[in-house]
Design an enzyme around this catalytic site. Structure first.
Site, PDB file in Angstrom:
ATOM      1  N   GLY A 171       0.814  -1.213   0.000  1.00 62.10           N
ATOM      2  CA  GLY A 171       0.000   0.000   0.000  1.00 62.10           C
ATOM      3  C   GLY A 171       0.843   1.257   0.000  1.00 62.10           C
ATOM      4  O   GLY A 171       0.343   2.363  -0.222  1.00 62.10           O
ATOM      5  N   GLY A 185       0.026   6.274   1.468  1.00 60.42           N
ATOM      6  CA  GLY A 185       1.157   5.659   0.765  1.00 60.42           C
ATOM      7  C   GLY A 185       2.514   6.159   1.227  1.00 60.42           C
ATOM      8  O   GLY A 185       3.534   5.830   0.632  1.00 60.42           O
ATOM      9  N   ASP A 237       0.922 -11.595   6.854  1.00 55.34           N
ATOM     10  CA  ASP A 237       1.528 -10.818   5.759  1.00 55.34           C
ATOM     11  C   ASP A 237       2.923 -10.334   6.147  1.00 55.34           C
ATOM     12  O   ASP A 237       3.659  -9.831   5.301  1.00 55.34           O
ATOM     13  CB  ASP A 237       0.648  -9.628   5.365  1.00 55.34           C
TER      14      ASP A 237
END
Ligand code: AMP
Ligand code: MG
Length: 498
Positions: free
Chosen positions: A95, A129, A256
């Site tokens: 992201g 971001g 993750d």
């Protein structure tokens, strides 16, 4: 001479050959005023790119390391993945990061060159971001410290300022970390793949095997995917044992953030334990202690069970059979973890042979440390110094333990064991030094040097980083790094890498 034997860019970009659903092409960043503030020359040498980077002007380096300019003519990508975050399944992806190149280094291995904080991607989920200076410097410092502690990890090549101010806790300087990893394949990448057709999952698994466990392909294995699972289980069991042995708390062991390569990854809210307490949690968002020090080994297994789930269709066409095979592989995790942890603990107390009561010795020591709140690292340093006939009484967080009558009884048994091994004490002293770091990145010092570095004064940061490059050297000049945090910092909290 084969390509990888000579230095220079040797860009291979293999990930892009996977089906398109595994990534998205992204644009280069467009930061107006980038500036390189940290650069890891020795890592650049390992990658074979130091001379190429040296040729660039300071501006060109900064343009590359914030993601404004491509390396050669590569196009950056953001990788897709999913993951269980605090137990809940979510679709994720890079992201705020992009993969700018895969470099085949001098050792022939392929390394991802990845920028964290380079702007939004299709996976940003409403986030900006971006990243800011302190957490990026923190990841640089801690990942390098882990590397020099001898723990498998992603590494840090550079930190650059973007020239922007970003709102976090007030306005902060935007920054980008250039991270190097032997890949960014995560358990979460497989969780993402398992949402897709079996053929895609198979392509990913084949890719992972080729990239990390190529030897499987030469072993005439009945099922290469079972073997992949076994290999990852083994790597992670060994990795997490090493974390436990140095008192490292990852803080956010979501699936993750668990790699297929067995490298530690994502240094967000991580921190090293001071006082030995299995319940230690530093992360502000880990309210239930899911990722507490003492839970890391079992969470590792939980994550691996999620990995195993994804591989079931490849392990056997009969689902029951696949479950049986995967369960058997998973059942080995505890054995492997215990083996690595116990042999590491034996080394920490200087035992090499199979002395009868080593388990009891280890257990009793840890129990006393927990009861008396002894400092984890300093306790083992003091034991090491004792073996070398040196005085470690100056070490904070060890007095109550070492002065106690319980400890005296323990010490007697310990020395009996040491003496029965008939190995020269000097040799044992040397061995113990290799198992017990003299210094670790303690929270208080990390915070202090980060504060100064993020306002432009890198002197103390660099001194600390240099000291952490030789954590197993017992040097008097590093004694200042052994000091414990003041009482006011005992409720130290870390925050996710924002
Ligand atoms: P982490 O906690 O760093 O492992 O991040 C979890 C997920 O959130 C990853 O998919 C990140 O890419 C994403 N993420 C973290 N910070 C940001 C941000 N500022 N903007 C967009 N995505 C982010
Ligand atoms: Mg992550």
């Amino acid at each position: 001479m084969n390509l990888s034997e000579k230095s220079g860019w040797s860009i291979v970009n293999t990930y892009e050959k996977l089906p398109k659903k595994f990534y998205s092409k992204v644009k280069n960043a467009n930061f107006l005023n980038p500036k390189l503030i940290l650069y890891n020359e020795s890592l650049a040498k390992t990658l074979g790119i130091d001379e190429e980077i040296e040729k660039l002007s300071e501006d060109e380096k900064a343009e590359i390391f914030v993601g404004n300019k491509p390396i050669k003519h590569t196009k950056p990508i953001a990788q897709a993945y999913a993951g269980h975050q605090f137990g809940h399944f979510t679709i994720l992806g890079d992201g705020r990061a992009m993969l700018i190149a895969e470099q085949q280094a001098l050792d022939g291995k392929i390394y991802d060159l990845h920028l964290k904080g380079s702007g939004t991607t299709p996976y940003s989920r409403g986030g900006d971001g971006k990243a800011v200076i302190k957490p990026m410097l923190r990841e640089y410092l801690i990942s390098e410290a882990m590397h020099y502690l001898g723990i498998s990890t992603t590494r840090s090549l550079a930190v650059s300022l973007t020239g922007e101010e970003i709102y976090r806790n007030g306005m902060e300087q935007g920054a980008v970390l250039a991270r190097v990893a032997s890949s960014h394949l995560r358990v979460g990448t497989f969780e993402f793949a398992s949402l897709n057709e079996k053929e895609d999952l198979k392509k990913l698994a084949n890719y992972a095997i080729k990239r990390h466990y190529g030897e499987i392909l030469t072993q005439n294995e009945e099922n290469i995917y079972t073997k992949l699972l076994q290999n990852v289980i083994e790597k992670q069991a060994n990795l997490i044992a090493k974390w436990q042995l140095v008192g490292f708390i990852h803080g956010v062991m979501n699936t993750d953030n668990m790699t297929i390569s067995g490298e530690s990854i994502d240094y967000g809210p991580c921190a090293f334990m001071n006082e030995y307490d299995v319940n230690t949690v530093f992360s502000s968002i880990d309210r239930n202690g899911r990722y507490a020090y003492g839970n890391q080994p079992s969470i590792g297994q939980w994550n691996l069970s999620k990995f195993a789930d994804t591989l079931l269709p490849l392990i056997h066409k009969d689902e029951d059979m696949a479950v049986k095979i995967a369960t058997k592989a998973l059942s080995k995790y505890s054995l492997k973890f215990n083996k690595a942890f116990i042999s590491g603990m034996k080394a920490k107390i200087g035992l090499l042979n199979n002395e009868d009561d080593y388990l009891e010795l280890i257990q009793n020591l840890l129990t006393m440390m927990q009861e008396m709140g002894a400092d984890y690292t300093n306790t083992f340093v003091r034991l090491t110094l004792k073996m070398g006939g040196k005085d470690g009484s100056y070490l904070q967080g060890t007095k109550e333990l070492f002065d106690s009558s319980k400890f005296k009884i323990w010490q007697k048994k310990w020395l009996e064991n040491i003496n029965s091994s008939k190995i020269d004490k000097k040799q044992i002293f040397e061995n113990m030094k290799k198992a017990n770091p003299f210094i670790i990145p303690r929270n208080n010092i990390v915070e202090d040097v980060l504060k100064k570095a993020s306002s432009g004064n890198f002197e103390e940061f660099n001194n600390f980083l240099n000291a952490l490059k030789n954590p197993y050297e017992y040097k008097d000049k590093n004694k200042n790094y052994q000091e414990l945090p003041p009482k006011t910092m005992q409720k130290y909290q870390t925050f996710c890498g924002t």
